[in-house]
Design a protein around this motif. Structure first.
Motif, PDB file in Angstrom:
ATOM      1  N   GLU A  91      -8.349  64.681  69.884  1.00  0.00           N
ATOM      2  CA  GLU A  91      -7.712  63.482  69.349  1.00  0.00           C
ATOM      3  C   GLU A  91      -7.850  62.309  70.310  1.00  0.00           C
ATOM      4  O   GLU A  91      -7.960  61.161  69.896  1.00  0.00           O
ATOM      5  N   SER A  95     -11.107  57.848  67.232  1.00  0.00           N
ATOM      6  CA  SER A  95     -10.540  56.524  67.004  1.00  0.00           C
ATOM      7  C   SER A  95      -9.594  56.476  65.815  1.00  0.00           C
ATOM      8  O   SER A  95      -8.831  55.517  65.672  1.00  0.00           O
ATOM      9  N   ASP A  96      -9.647  57.487  64.950  1.00  0.00           N
ATOM     10  CA  ASP A  96      -8.854  57.432  63.728  1.00  0.00           C
ATOM     11  C   ASP A  96      -7.866  58.589  63.600  1.00  0.00           C
ATOM     12  O   ASP A  96      -7.346  58.850  62.519  1.00  0.00           O
ATOM     13  N   LYS A  97      -7.604  59.271  64.705  1.00  0.00           N
ATOM     14  CA  LYS A  97      -6.628  60.356  64.704  1.00  0.00           C
ATOM     15  C   LYS A  97      -5.801  60.309  65.980  1.00  0.00           C
ATOM     16  O   LYS A  97      -6.194  59.699  66.959  1.00  0.00           O
ATOM     17  N   TYR A 124      -5.343  53.274  58.939  1.00  0.00           N
ATOM     18  CA  TYR A 124      -5.557  54.483  59.749  1.00  0.00           C
ATOM     19  C   TYR A 124      -4.453  55.503  59.436  1.00  0.00           C
ATOM     20  O   TYR A 124      -3.538  55.723  60.239  1.00  0.00           O
ATOM     21  N   ILE A 127      -3.424  58.340  62.020  1.00  0.00           N
ATOM     22  CA  ILE A 127      -2.822  58.015  63.308  1.00  0.00           C
ATOM     23  C   ILE A 127      -1.319  57.889  63.113  1.00  0.00           C
ATOM     24  O   ILE A 127      -0.856  57.098  62.292  1.00  0.00           O
ATOM     25  N   ARG A 293      -8.306  55.175  69.927  1.00  0.00           N
ATOM     26  CA  ARG A 293      -7.299  54.754  68.948  1.00  0.00           C
ATOM     27  C   ARG A 293      -6.477  53.571  69.471  1.00  0.00           C
ATOM     28  O   ARG A 293      -6.030  52.730  68.681  1.00  0.00           O
ATOM     29  N   ASN A 296      -8.585  50.531  68.915  1.00  0.00           N
ATOM     30  CA  ASN A 296      -8.481  50.097  67.527  1.00  0.00           C
ATOM     31  C   ASN A 296      -7.165  49.382  67.257  1.00  0.00           C
ATOM     32  O   ASN A 296      -7.123  48.385  66.531  1.00  0.00           O
TER      33      ASN A 296
END
Length: 321
Positions: A91, A95-97, A124, A127, A293, A296
């Motif tokens: 994780e 970038s998306d979890k 997202y 996340i 993440r 982002n």
């Protein structure tokens, strides 16, 4: 000394637990995709390492020995830990979890932040965002211990915390230039005008508790030889305004809070002459920007404010209310 580091591997633990689940070497080997002799060899190595048999046999049926029962508990816990660590590392690089934890100074209004988080969650959905509120000292402490990913707080730091080097350990982004607003019953002042603090020396106050950022700010305005006559302390700006409305006492809040809640009070808002602006800022450790993440999150936050700045969003929220 037995070489437990080579025998107690994740693989051997999975083999053991699969055999516990089926209590049949043939079935366990088939599920694992290995031969029965290979599974038997792994279990024997495990037993030699432990120094005790893990399985007994009555006729053709296997059963767990006392050592086997202990090993079952330990193996389950070890594998859970290994899987959790692997998941966290995976994780970390995605970038998306994952999870983002945000600490917010408890006197701040999070209306605009909440608007952003709603949009971010839609984009997202995998996340998880956790938001907690803290007083100023606890917020710094959580940042220091890396218990939160970022903080929404006031700067400059007026607590003189020598152990914090903001410029080297942390990065920060300006969100809003804030200012202290005095909400007064005094009928000889005009709304939104500036007055010297001497005009309020004899007033009685409802204040935040002693360790709060805005409390220290107000004390600085009064100076070292004088102090505000505080009759009541409360932890939230809404509580301060409600209490002041129902008494003859004055109070103070941040401009950010007042702008979006001005319809909730009939008190007169004024400013203190020669006061100092302070900033609502987003603060995080330097290495946080290496986490995809978080990258982002910061990118989306900047896009959100580029479309409409924080001040404009506050004014817009005031009209909605």
């Amino acid at each position: 000394m037995p070489k437990t580091d080579t025998i107690l591997s994740a693989k051997s633990l999975r083999y053991f637990l699969q055999l516990v689940d089926t209590m049949n070497y043939t079935q366990a080997a088939q599920i694992l995709g290995i031969t029965q002799p290979a599974l038997t060899q792994q279990i024997k190595k495990l037993e030699r390492t432990i120094g005790a048999p893990l399985f007994g046999q009555m006729g053709k049926k296997l059963y767990l020995t006392e050592a086997g029962k202990e090993m079952k508990v330990a193996a389950s816990q070890l594998l859970d830990t290994i899987n959790s660590v692997v998941n966290n590392i995976q994780e970390f690089t995605q970038s998306d979890k994952g999870t983002i934890t945000i600490g917010v100074l408890e006197t701040l209004d999070i209306t605009i932040l909440r608007q952003f988080l709603t949009k971010f969650a839609e984009k997202y959905p995998n996340i998880s965002i956790n938001v907690y509120d803290f007083d100023y000292e606890d917020l710094w402490r959580e940042l220091d211990k890396n218990m939160i990913d970022m903080a929404v707080m006031y700067l400059p730091d007026n607590t003189k915390r020598d152990e914090i080097n903001l410029h080297h350990q942390y990065e920060h982004q300006l969100i809003y230039h804030d200012r202290l607003v005095v909400l007064t019953h005094k009928n000889t002042v005009e709304a939104n005008k500036e007055y010297p603090i001497s005009r309020f020396l004899k007033r009685k106050w409802i204040s935040y508790p002693q360790n709060y950022y805005l409390t220290n700010l107000m004390k600085n305005y009064f100076g070292s030889k004088r102090k505000p006559n505080v009759v009541l302390t409360l932890p939230r700006p809404k509580y301060l305004i409600d209490a002041a409305e129902n008494t003859k006492m004055d109070t103070f809040v941040s401009r950010e809070y007042y702008v979006t809640h001005k319809n909730e009070t009939t008190l007169t808002p004024v400013y203190i002459q020669n006061d100092k602006e302070f900033d609502i800022s987003l603060v995080y450790l330097n290495d946080k920007t290496n986490i995809p993440r978080i990258q982002n999150f910061l990118k989306e936050w900047n896009i959100f404010l580029d479309k409409k700045d924080y001040s404009s969003r506050l004014e817009e929220e005031k009209k909605i209310q």
